[in-house]
Write a protein that holds these residues in place. Sequence first.
Motif, PDB file in Angstrom:
ATOM      1  N   LEU A 243       0.838  -1.281   0.233  1.00  0.00           N
ATOM      2  CA  LEU A 243       0.020   0.032  -0.050  1.00  0.00           C
ATOM      3  C   LEU A 243       0.805   1.354  -0.073  1.00  0.00           C
ATOM      4  O   LEU A 243       0.276   2.345  -0.380  1.00  0.00           O
ATOM      5  CB  LEU A 243      -1.044   0.097   1.300  1.00  0.00           C
ATOM      6  N   SER A 244       2.191   0.960   0.428  1.00  0.00           N
ATOM      7  CA  SER A 244       2.822   2.485   0.439  1.00  0.00           C
ATOM      8  C   SER A 244       3.076   2.801  -0.998  1.00  0.00           C
ATOM      9  O   SER A 244       3.304   4.094  -1.437  1.00  0.00           O
ATOM     10  CB  SER A 244       4.346   2.114   1.083  1.00  0.00           C
ATOM     11  N   GLN A 245       3.043   1.792  -2.122  1.00  0.00           N
ATOM     12  CA  GLN A 245       3.160   2.251  -3.355  1.00  0.00           C
ATOM     13  C   GLN A 245       1.949   2.766  -3.823  1.00  0.00           C
ATOM     14  O   GLN A 245       1.906   3.606  -4.945  1.00  0.00           O
ATOM     15  CB  GLN A 245       3.243   0.891  -4.220  1.00  0.00           C
ATOM     16  N   LEU A 246       0.814   2.790  -2.997  1.00  0.00           N
ATOM     17  CA  LEU A 246      -0.409   3.578  -3.442  1.00  0.00           C
ATOM     18  C   LEU A 246      -0.252   5.117  -3.260  1.00  0.00           C
ATOM     19  O   LEU A 246      -1.298   5.612  -3.613  1.00  0.00           O
ATOM     20  CB  LEU A 246      -1.590   2.780  -2.545  1.00  0.00           C
ATOM     21  N   ASN A 247       0.792   5.508  -2.875  1.00  0.00           N
ATOM     22  CA  ASN A 247       0.845   6.984  -3.179  1.00  0.00           C
ATOM     23  C   ASN A 247       1.159   7.375  -4.790  1.00  0.00           C
ATOM     24  O   ASN A 247       0.731   8.237  -5.178  1.00  0.00           O
ATOM     25  CB  ASN A 247       2.271   7.588  -2.471  1.00  0.00           C
ATOM     26  N   ASP A 248       1.276   5.993  -5.491  1.00  0.00           N
ATOM     27  CA  ASP A 248       1.352   6.188  -6.984  1.00  0.00           C
ATOM     28  C   ASP A 248      -0.174   6.106  -7.181  1.00  0.00           C
ATOM     29  O   ASP A 248      -1.136   5.594  -6.480  1.00  0.00           O
ATOM     30  CB  ASP A 248       2.024   5.164  -7.505  1.00  0.00           C
ATOM     31  N   VAL A 249      -0.612   6.816  -8.632  1.00  0.00           N
ATOM     32  CA  VAL A 249      -1.866   6.723  -8.970  1.00  0.00           C
ATOM     33  C   VAL A 249      -2.076   5.244  -9.563  1.00  0.00           C
ATOM     34  O   VAL A 249      -1.351   4.743 -10.217  1.00  0.00           O
ATOM     35  CB  VAL A 249      -1.895   7.751 -10.262  1.00  0.00           C
ATOM     36  N   VAL A 250      -3.252   4.783  -9.268  1.00  0.00           N
ATOM     37  CA  VAL A 250      -3.702   3.267  -9.441  1.00  0.00           C
ATOM     38  C   VAL A 250      -4.950   3.345 -10.639  1.00  0.00           C
ATOM     39  O   VAL A 250      -5.863   4.110 -10.119  1.00  0.00           O
ATOM     40  CB  VAL A 250      -3.837   2.287  -8.453  1.00  0.00           C
ATOM     41  N   PHE A 251      -4.887   2.763 -11.469  1.00  0.00           N
ATOM     42  CA  PHE A 251      -5.957   2.937 -12.316  1.00  0.00           C
ATOM     43  C   PHE A 251      -6.337   1.226 -13.169  1.00  0.00           C
ATOM     44  O   PHE A 251      -5.492   0.531 -12.970  1.00  0.00           O
ATOM     45  CB  PHE A 251      -5.986   3.957 -13.516  1.00  0.00           C
ATOM     46  N   GLU A 252      -7.639   1.065 -13.329  1.00  0.00           N
ATOM     47  CA  GLU A 252      -7.760  -0.272 -14.234  1.00  0.00           C
ATOM     48  C   GLU A 252      -8.795   0.217 -15.267  1.00  0.00           C
ATOM     49  O   GLU A 252      -9.437   1.070 -15.368  1.00  0.00           O
ATOM     50  CB  GLU A 252      -8.509  -1.054 -13.043  1.00  0.00           C
ATOM     51  N   ILE A 253      -8.375  -0.599 -16.298  1.00  0.00           N
ATOM     52  CA  ILE A 253      -9.215  -0.289 -17.673  1.00  0.00           C
ATOM     53  C   ILE A 253     -10.020  -1.616 -18.221  1.00  0.00           C
ATOM     54  O   ILE A 253      -9.392  -2.570 -18.235  1.00  0.00           O
ATOM     55  CB  ILE A 253      -8.326   0.228 -18.655  1.00  0.00           C
ATOM     56  N   ASP A 254     -11.204  -1.342 -18.038  1.00  0.00           N
ATOM     57  CA  ASP A 254     -12.116  -2.544 -18.707  1.00  0.00           C
ATOM     58  C   ASP A 254     -11.850  -2.398 -20.525  1.00  0.00           C
ATOM     59  O   ASP A 254     -12.353  -1.655 -21.115  1.00  0.00           O
ATOM     60  CB  ASP A 254     -13.456  -2.349 -18.475  1.00  0.00           C
ATOM     61  N   VAL A 255     -11.159  -3.541 -20.746  1.00  0.00           N
ATOM     62  CA  VAL A 255     -10.696  -3.541 -22.186  1.00  0.00           C
ATOM     63  C   VAL A 255     -12.076  -3.506 -23.269  1.00  0.00           C
ATOM     64  O   VAL A 255     -12.096  -2.633 -24.219  1.00  0.00           O
ATOM     65  CB  VAL A 255      -9.957  -4.626 -22.607  1.00  0.00           C
ATOM     66  N   GLU A 256     -13.046  -4.295 -22.785  1.00  0.00           N
ATOM     67  CA  GLU A 256     -14.379  -4.245 -23.700  1.00  0.00           C
ATOM     68  C   GLU A 256     -15.144  -3.067 -23.577  1.00  0.00           C
ATOM     69  O   GLU A 256     -15.630  -2.556 -24.523  1.00  0.00           O
ATOM     70  CB  GLU A 256     -15.079  -5.572 -23.302  1.00  0.00           C
ATOM     71  N   LYS A 305      -2.790  -5.028 -24.166  1.00  0.00           N
ATOM     72  CA  LYS A 305      -3.889  -5.528 -24.769  1.00  0.00           C
ATOM     73  C   LYS A 305      -3.731  -6.987 -25.365  1.00  0.00           C
ATOM     74  O   LYS A 305      -4.636  -7.793 -25.408  1.00  0.00           O
ATOM     75  CB  LYS A 305      -4.844  -4.715 -25.561  1.00  0.00           C
ATOM     76  N   LEU A 306      -2.594  -7.043 -26.250  1.00  0.00           N
ATOM     77  CA  LEU A 306      -2.432  -8.391 -27.006  1.00  0.00           C
ATOM     78  C   LEU A 306      -1.988  -9.370 -26.116  1.00  0.00           C
ATOM     79  O   LEU A 306      -2.339 -10.506 -26.151  1.00  0.00           O
ATOM     80  CB  LEU A 306      -1.359  -8.051 -27.916  1.00  0.00           C
ATOM     81  N   LEU A 331       2.242  -0.846 -16.589  1.00  0.00           N
ATOM     82  CA  LEU A 331       0.889  -1.246 -17.332  1.00  0.00           C
ATOM     83  C   LEU A 331       0.994  -2.921 -17.569  1.00  0.00           C
ATOM     84  O   LEU A 331       1.892  -3.365 -18.197  1.00  0.00           O
ATOM     85  CB  LEU A 331       0.558  -0.645 -18.451  1.00  0.00           C
ATOM     86  N   CYS A 332      -0.146  -3.544 -17.204  1.00  0.00           N
ATOM     87  CA  CYS A 332       0.033  -4.878 -17.387  1.00  0.00           C
ATOM     88  C   CYS A 332      -1.594  -5.323 -17.400  1.00  0.00           C
ATOM     89  O   CYS A 332      -2.490  -4.840 -17.385  1.00  0.00           O
ATOM     90  CB  CYS A 332       0.650  -5.856 -16.289  1.00  0.00           C
ATOM     91  N   GLY A 333      -1.531  -6.743 -18.218  1.00  0.00           N
ATOM     92  CA  GLY A 333      -3.022  -7.177 -18.369  1.00  0.00           C
ATOM     93  C   GLY A 333      -3.212  -8.136 -17.574  1.00  0.00           C
ATOM     94  O   GLY A 333      -2.577  -8.900 -17.144  1.00  0.00           O
ATOM     95  N   VAL A 334      -4.653  -8.533 -17.277  1.00  0.00           N
ATOM     96  CA  VAL A 334      -5.266  -9.479 -16.670  1.00  0.00           C
ATOM     97  C   VAL A 334      -6.030 -10.315 -17.637  1.00  0.00           C
ATOM     98  O   VAL A 334      -6.904  -9.695 -18.256  1.00  0.00           O
ATOM     99  CB  VAL A 334      -6.127  -9.106 -15.512  1.00  0.00           C
ATOM    100  N   LYS A 335      -6.167 -11.812 -17.762  1.00  0.00           N
ATOM    101  CA  LYS A 335      -6.637 -12.580 -18.523  1.00  0.00           C
ATOM    102  C   LYS A 335      -7.647 -13.353 -18.107  1.00  0.00           C
ATOM    103  O   LYS A 335      -7.664 -13.626 -16.813  1.00  0.00           O
ATOM    104  CB  LYS A 335      -5.585 -13.589 -19.336  1.00  0.00           C
ATOM    105  N   ASP A 336      -8.603 -13.608 -18.818  1.00  0.00           N
ATOM    106  CA  ASP A 336      -9.787 -14.541 -18.565  1.00  0.00           C
ATOM    107  C   ASP A 336      -9.416 -15.938 -18.644  1.00  0.00           C
ATOM    108  O   ASP A 336      -8.049 -16.147 -19.167  1.00  0.00           O
ATOM    109  CB  ASP A 336     -11.070 -14.271 -18.964  1.00  0.00           C
ATOM    110  N   GLN A 337     -10.333 -16.803 -18.639  1.00  0.00           N
ATOM    111  CA  GLN A 337      -9.773 -18.267 -18.697  1.00  0.00           C
ATOM    112  C   GLN A 337      -9.485 -18.726 -20.091  1.00  0.00           C
ATOM    113  O   GLN A 337      -8.884 -19.682 -20.206  1.00  0.00           O
ATOM    114  CB  GLN A 337     -10.880 -18.989 -17.992  1.00  0.00           C
ATOM    115  N   THR A 338      -9.842 -18.084 -21.033  1.00  0.00           N
ATOM    116  CA  THR A 338      -9.613 -18.392 -22.368  1.00  0.00           C
ATOM    117  C   THR A 338      -8.281 -17.738 -22.751  1.00  0.00           C
ATOM    118  O   THR A 338      -7.876 -17.873 -23.884  1.00  0.00           O
ATOM    119  CB  THR A 338     -10.812 -17.651 -23.331  1.00  0.00           C
ATOM    120  N   GLY A 339      -7.697 -16.963 -21.832  1.00  0.00           N
ATOM    121  CA  GLY A 339      -6.371 -16.235 -22.416  1.00  0.00           C
ATOM    122  C   GLY A 339      -6.510 -15.002 -22.797  1.00  0.00           C
ATOM    123  O   GLY A 339      -5.575 -14.278 -23.335  1.00  0.00           O
TER     124      GLY A 339
END
Length: 534
Positions: A243-256, A305-306, A331-339
Amino acid sequence: MNNTDKQRIDKLTRIICIILNIILFIIGIWAISELYDFEDLELDFDWPESLSAIIVFGLAVFIRVKVFNKKNIQILLFKYDQEIDDTFSYQEPVRLQESENYSTCTEQYQVDNSYILEGLCSFSASDDYEINYVNDVFSEMIGYTKEDMIIQKHVAFIKLIAVEERDKFQKDVLYVSLEGKDLHTFYHINCCNGQIIFMSVYLKAVRDVNNKVWIQMVFTKAKNQDNNCEQLRKDANRNEILLSQLNDVVFEIDVEEDSMTYSMNWENKLASNVPIERVSEQIRKEKIFHSDDVDCIEQLFRDCKLDGVLREEKVQLYGKDKKYIWCIVKLCGVKDQTGKVVRLIGTIKDCDKESIEIEELRKKVEIDELTGLYNKHTIQEKIKSYLVNKQDSESGLMFLIDMDKFKEVNDTFGHYTGDVVLEETGLILKEFAQKYQGDAGRIGGDEFIVFLYHIANLDSVESLLRELKNNLKITIPNTEKIFSGSVGAGVTQADDTFESLYIRVDNKLYEEKKRMKSERESYKKIQTQTELAR
């Protein structure tokens, strides 16, 4: 319901909604045709056909909005999906041992997802505490299904908190919402079977596309009952580091959906409007990033995204002080069960102060303090790099400058005046170099070098040499005397090294100084003869 089921239900919901909207549109067109004569372009209210059309259309709108809305369609599809599953594979639900006292789970929960190690839940910061997201870990912890919590909304989050801790919980939510700060605390959580679990909890505020505040929570359980508090404190220390890193701005993007949620400290650090929807389009429109970095950021988003691989870039964002500041975007991506990459998670770290300090150190290492030009080592390395990498068709031009009788300036007018003259020389050479896309450096006390990287026309060398000599006419402060310099010039050759080029130009400089000296001696001789003749 796993992620694949949810995606299938969401897809079917969208298809059904589109079909219903088309049907409603057709009914609307029919109702209008009953009320309006398109041939005569006038109202044509025929009783009872027109009234019937109005009633039918109103009924269709009511059914679409109240009965077959998106939420109800999802519930029906979910129940239908569950009935199919139950028909083919029925399992007796497992009942946990009920307890009236506070207790902790003694079994460590297992998660088949390397990205999520704790229970996660998100709920509205408003009075209804509506839950809009839970992960499988949290659902298993408390025994309520996702349908109960999200679709049917049978459980408001505050109902999960032990009664005696609800006042504290409400104050904590208010604090996180208003202050925009993260909070670590402890709660007793009510499970579906009556069991109460003691948990370490982290709260964080985010905003959705409608600017509504939601609270995200991370839950950690102790591994065993005997070492409950100690384990929680260890988890607290571990998560506190995160959480000490949360001085950084954290964001999340819904790709769809191309929408973004973000930590509230975005507004504390960055001045630009936050793109909460149509993110891909708004990144360029809102001028969040410096124009030089927009292409780089868009490429970063496309690559993640790729494949979802963690990447980072150092770019400039528009800060609170109405100026661009240097930041590191990860930035990194989170994959669903289909990859497939379904979400992008990122952080923005303010490194402007660090970048300024590094730039200052770089200047101290590379820049001559008095003149502001490159020092000897730096200018040599730049020219060497050019000679190694240049194409055969390219030509560069080197000037060596030696200020005439600089020692006499120091001896006659003092070192302060000498420094002023050198500063003025540095400004002249820097402006000349920038004008012709080159660099300038100081290689000794009163010796300088200018290198132009691109000489399209070799016939222009003489005109450039004359221009540089004419520029180097410096008036000594508080006098009428002119201080000038001798210049040698040489064009690069195909097999040149820095040393060979330098020696060739230095010989030209020596010839120039020798010629200038001869001219001065001839001028003095003529002056002496003139005075004697008088």
